[in-house]
Design a protein around this motif. Structure first.
Motif, PDB file in Angstrom:
ATOM      1  N   ALA A  48       5.432  10.851  -5.671  1.00 21.03           N
ATOM      2  CA  ALA A  48       4.432  11.801  -6.157  1.00 21.03           C
ATOM      3  C   ALA A  48       3.288  11.933  -5.162  1.00 21.03           C
ATOM      4  N   ALA A  49       2.840  10.808  -4.614  1.00 24.12           N
ATOM      5  CA  ALA A  49       1.740  10.834  -3.652  1.00 24.12           C
ATOM      6  C   ALA A  49       2.141  11.538  -2.369  1.00 24.12           C
ATOM      7  N   SER A  50       3.364  11.271  -1.880  1.00 23.21           N
ATOM      8  CA  SER A  50       3.801  11.892  -0.632  1.00 23.21           C
ATOM      9  C   SER A  50       3.986  13.394  -0.794  1.00 23.21           C
ATOM     10  N   ASP A  51       4.479  13.818  -1.946  1.00 21.93           N
ATOM     11  CA  ASP A  51       4.647  15.247  -2.192  1.00 21.93           C
ATOM     12  C   ASP A  51       3.310  15.966  -2.294  1.00 21.93           C
ATOM     13  N   ASN A  52       2.241  15.215  -2.521  1.00 19.67           N
ATOM     14  CA  ASN A  52       0.921  15.810  -2.660  1.00 19.67           C
ATOM     15  C   ASN A  52      -0.037  15.342  -1.558  1.00 19.67           C
ATOM     16  N   SER A  53       0.532  14.957  -0.406  1.00 18.30           N
ATOM     17  CA  SER A  53      -0.242  14.569   0.782  1.00 18.30           C
ATOM     18  C   SER A  53      -1.224  13.441   0.497  1.00 18.30           C
ATOM     19  N   SER A  54      -0.806  12.478  -0.322  1.00 18.39           N
ATOM     20  CA  SER A  54      -1.693  11.375  -0.676  1.00 18.39           C
ATOM     21  C   SER A  54      -1.083  10.009  -0.379  1.00 18.39           C
ATOM     22  N   PHE A  55       0.008  10.020   0.400  1.00 19.49           N
ATOM     23  CA  PHE A  55       0.642   8.752   0.748  1.00 19.49           C
ATOM     24  C   PHE A  55      -0.081   8.086   1.913  1.00 19.49           C
ATOM     25  N   ALA A  56      -0.333   8.860   2.961  1.00 22.05           N
ATOM     26  CA  ALA A  56      -1.018   8.331   4.140  1.00 22.05           C
ATOM     27  C   ALA A  56      -1.909   9.422   4.720  1.00 22.05           C
ATOM     28  N   SER A  57      -2.904   9.002   5.468  1.00 24.90           N
ATOM     29  CA  SER A  57      -3.872   9.949   6.020  1.00 24.90           C
ATOM     30  C   SER A  57      -3.408  10.574   7.331  1.00 24.90           C
ATOM     31  N   ARG A  58      -2.169  10.315   7.741  1.00 24.40           N
ATOM     32  CA  ARG A  58      -1.629  10.924   8.950  1.00 24.40           C
ATOM     33  C   ARG A  58      -0.531  11.912   8.570  1.00 24.40           C
ATOM     34  N   ASN A  62       7.600  12.283   7.477  1.00 23.20           N
ATOM     35  CA  ASN A  62       8.378  13.327   6.830  1.00 23.20           C
ATOM     36  C   ASN A  62       8.767  12.905   5.425  1.00 23.20           C
ATOM     37  N   SER A  63       8.314  13.670   4.445  1.00 21.02           N
ATOM     38  CA  SER A  63       8.632  13.361   3.052  1.00 21.02           C
ATOM     39  C   SER A  63      10.078  13.723   2.761  1.00 21.02           C
ATOM     40  N   ASN A  64      10.752  12.883   2.017  1.00 17.19           N
ATOM     41  CA  ASN A  64      12.146  13.134   1.642  1.00 17.19           C
ATOM     42  C   ASN A  64      12.361  12.612   0.234  1.00 17.19           C
ATOM     43  N   THR A  65      11.721  13.269  -0.747  1.00 19.42           N
ATOM     44  CA  THR A  65      11.735  12.748  -2.102  1.00 19.42           C
ATOM     45  C   THR A  65      12.615  13.587  -3.005  1.00 19.42           C
ATOM     46  N   SER A  66      13.034  12.981  -4.108  1.00 19.75           N
ATOM     47  CA  SER A  66      13.888  13.675  -5.079  1.00 19.75           C
ATOM     48  C   SER A  66      13.224  13.775  -6.438  1.00 19.75           C
ATOM     49  N   LEU A  67      11.996  13.305  -6.551  1.00 19.89           N
ATOM     50  CA  LEU A  67      11.320  13.257  -7.843  1.00 19.89           C
ATOM     51  C   LEU A  67      11.167  14.645  -8.460  1.00 19.89           C
ATOM     52  N   ALA A  68      10.821  15.634  -7.645  1.00 19.48           N
ATOM     53  CA  ALA A  68      10.550  16.972  -8.157  1.00 19.48           C
ATOM     54  C   ALA A  68      11.763  17.603  -8.819  1.00 19.48           C
ATOM     55  N   SER A  69      12.956  17.186  -8.426  1.00 20.94           N
ATOM     56  CA  SER A  69      14.167  17.752  -9.008  1.00 20.94           C
ATOM     57  C   SER A  69      14.455  17.199 -10.394  1.00 20.94           C
ATOM     58  N   CYS A  70      13.720  16.156 -10.784  1.00 26.24           N
ATOM     59  CA  CYS A  70      13.990  15.498 -12.067  1.00 26.24           C
ATOM     60  C   CYS A  70      12.807  15.587 -13.008  1.00 26.24           C
ATOM     61  N   GLY A  81      -7.351  14.723   0.306  1.00 26.42           N
ATOM     62  CA  GLY A  81      -8.355  13.797   0.811  1.00 26.42           C
ATOM     63  C   GLY A  81      -9.449  13.432  -0.163  1.00 26.42           C
ATOM     64  N   VAL A  82      -9.394  13.968  -1.371  1.00 29.93           N
ATOM     65  CA  VAL A  82     -10.407  13.658  -2.384  1.00 29.93           C
ATOM     66  C   VAL A  82      -9.789  12.748  -3.443  1.00 29.93           C
ATOM     67  N   PHE A  83     -10.435  11.619  -3.711  1.00 35.37           N
ATOM     68  CA  PHE A  83      -9.922  10.611  -4.640  1.00 35.37           C
ATOM     69  C   PHE A  83     -11.031  10.215  -5.607  1.00 35.37           C
ATOM     70  N   PRO A  84     -10.677   9.611  -6.738  1.00 33.29           N
ATOM     71  CA  PRO A  84      -9.329   9.216  -7.169  1.00 33.29           C
ATOM     72  C   PRO A  84      -8.509  10.411  -7.636  1.00 33.29           C
ATOM     73  N   LYS A  85      -7.204  10.201  -7.685  1.00 31.31           N
ATOM     74  CA  LYS A  85      -6.269  11.181  -8.210  1.00 31.31           C
ATOM     75  C   LYS A  85      -5.390  10.504  -9.253  1.00 31.31           C
ATOM     76  N   THR A  86      -5.075  11.227 -10.304  1.00 33.48           N
ATOM     77  CA  THR A  86      -4.139  10.725 -11.309  1.00 33.48           C
ATOM     78  C   THR A  86      -2.968  11.681 -11.419  1.00 33.48           C
ATOM     79  N   PHE A  87      -1.781  11.162 -11.145  1.00 37.58           N
ATOM     80  CA  PHE A  87      -0.546  11.935 -11.281  1.00 37.58           C
ATOM     81  C   PHE A  87       0.082  11.613 -12.635  1.00 37.58           C
ATOM     82  N   THR A  88       0.504  12.630 -13.339  1.00 44.78           N
ATOM     83  CA  THR A  88       1.297  12.441 -14.548  1.00 44.78           C
ATOM     84  C   THR A  88       2.731  12.827 -14.211  1.00 44.78           C
ATOM     85  N   ILE A  89       3.640  11.877 -14.376  1.00 41.90           N
ATOM     86  CA  ILE A  89       5.050  12.095 -14.066  1.00 41.90           C
ATOM     87  C   ILE A  89       5.817  12.108 -15.380  1.00 41.90           C
TER      88      ILE A  89
END
Length: 271
Positions: A48-58, A62-70, A81-89
């Motif tokens: 979730a963080a990587s799909d929303n550019s919140s995994f790392a500051s660089r 390359n993101s390669n996730t399957s979460l969005a398909s499920c 770059g603005v925190f905190p963030k709360t993801f609901t999955i």
């Protein structure tokens, strides 16, 4: 982090009652399921963080996730770059990703980029959250304690943990551990990730009665590509178990050994 650690013990300790042996086996299996569900939820947070550019500051990962398909993923603050963030999955009434069936929802709150030292990731399971038919509850907190960017690490704490099996057995649990990533740091292709669990202990209790405590005594090596831990040792203390589980020579297989306190060694097949 796929820390599915222990399957069914194929052993018999003839000096102990059949009932005690069964209970300890059940507790060991419950521990395996607890570690598996914790890893599954943390991976979901990473995706979730990587799909929303919140995994790392660089930007060179390359993101390669399957979460969005499920699952349906929403974030309360989409500004980069603005925190905190709360993801609901939200997995809805049930969906399968990477062979894992999940339903209900979890929330993942991050105080900074997940890979940034000092950031805290808090995972809270919803009231109706299930993994492979088991109801899973509790809160998991990962505190990034990295001192070397090439080997990020986290302190993990589980509180108010609770797993209810399909047969209605209830396992409560809590524990802490230190996890270090030792390979696959520069990519989000999870298959090349390798983790080292350097310290930690966990206590699992069945139906407010029998208890098993596990303690890391030699760092555990877990390759994402392997179904089980491939190296390291756990101390197991239960009504029957009193000894060391040894995962072997870092080979990706289904075998381990258990050495009881009386010196007798048993071959173990991890299930």
């Amino acid at each position: 982090m796929n820390f599915y650690i222990i399957g069914t013990f194929l052993l018999t300790l003839i000096s102990c009652s059949k009932e005690d042996i069964v209970v300890d086996r059940e507790l060991v299996n419950a521990y395996a399921e607890i570690e598996f569900s914790s890893e599954v939820d943390f991976n979901s947070g990473i995706e979730a963080a990587s799909d929303n550019s919140s995994f790392a500051s660089r930007n060179n990962i390359n993101s390669n996730t399957s979460l969005a398909s499920c699952a349906t993923v929403t974030v309360d603050n989409a500004t980069t770059g603005v925190f905190p963030k709360t993801f609901t999955i939200d997995f809805g009434s049930g969906c399968v990703s990477n062979g894992i069936l999940r339903s209900g929802s979890i929330t993942v709150t991050i105080t900074n980029y997940i890979m940034t030292a000092g950031s805290v990731t808090t995972i809270v399971r919803g009231n109706n959250y299930y993994i492979n038919g088991r109801k899973v509850e509790g809160t998991i907190v990962y505190e990034n304690t990295t001192t070397d960017v090439n080997n990020p690490q986290w302190n993990r704490t589980i509180t108010n943990g609770k797993t209810t099996t399909t047969s209605g057995d209830v396992y409560t649990h809590s524990g802490t551990r230190t996890v270090k990533q030792i390979a696959g740091v520069t990519t989000l292709a999870l298959l090349d990730n390798i983790y080292e669990i350097t310290t930690g202990n966990h206590t699992i209790t069945k139906n407010n009665n029998a208890t098993l405590t596990t303690t890391v005594v030699e760092p555990l090596i877990k390759k994402y590509a392997c179904a089980h831990v491939s190296q390291g040792q756990l101390d197991l203390q239960g009504s029957v178990l009193d000894g060391i589980l040894d995962y072997g020579d870092n080979t990706c297989d289904y075998f381990a050994t258990y050495t009881h306190s009386n010196g007798v060694v048993y071959d173990i097949v991890l299930n």
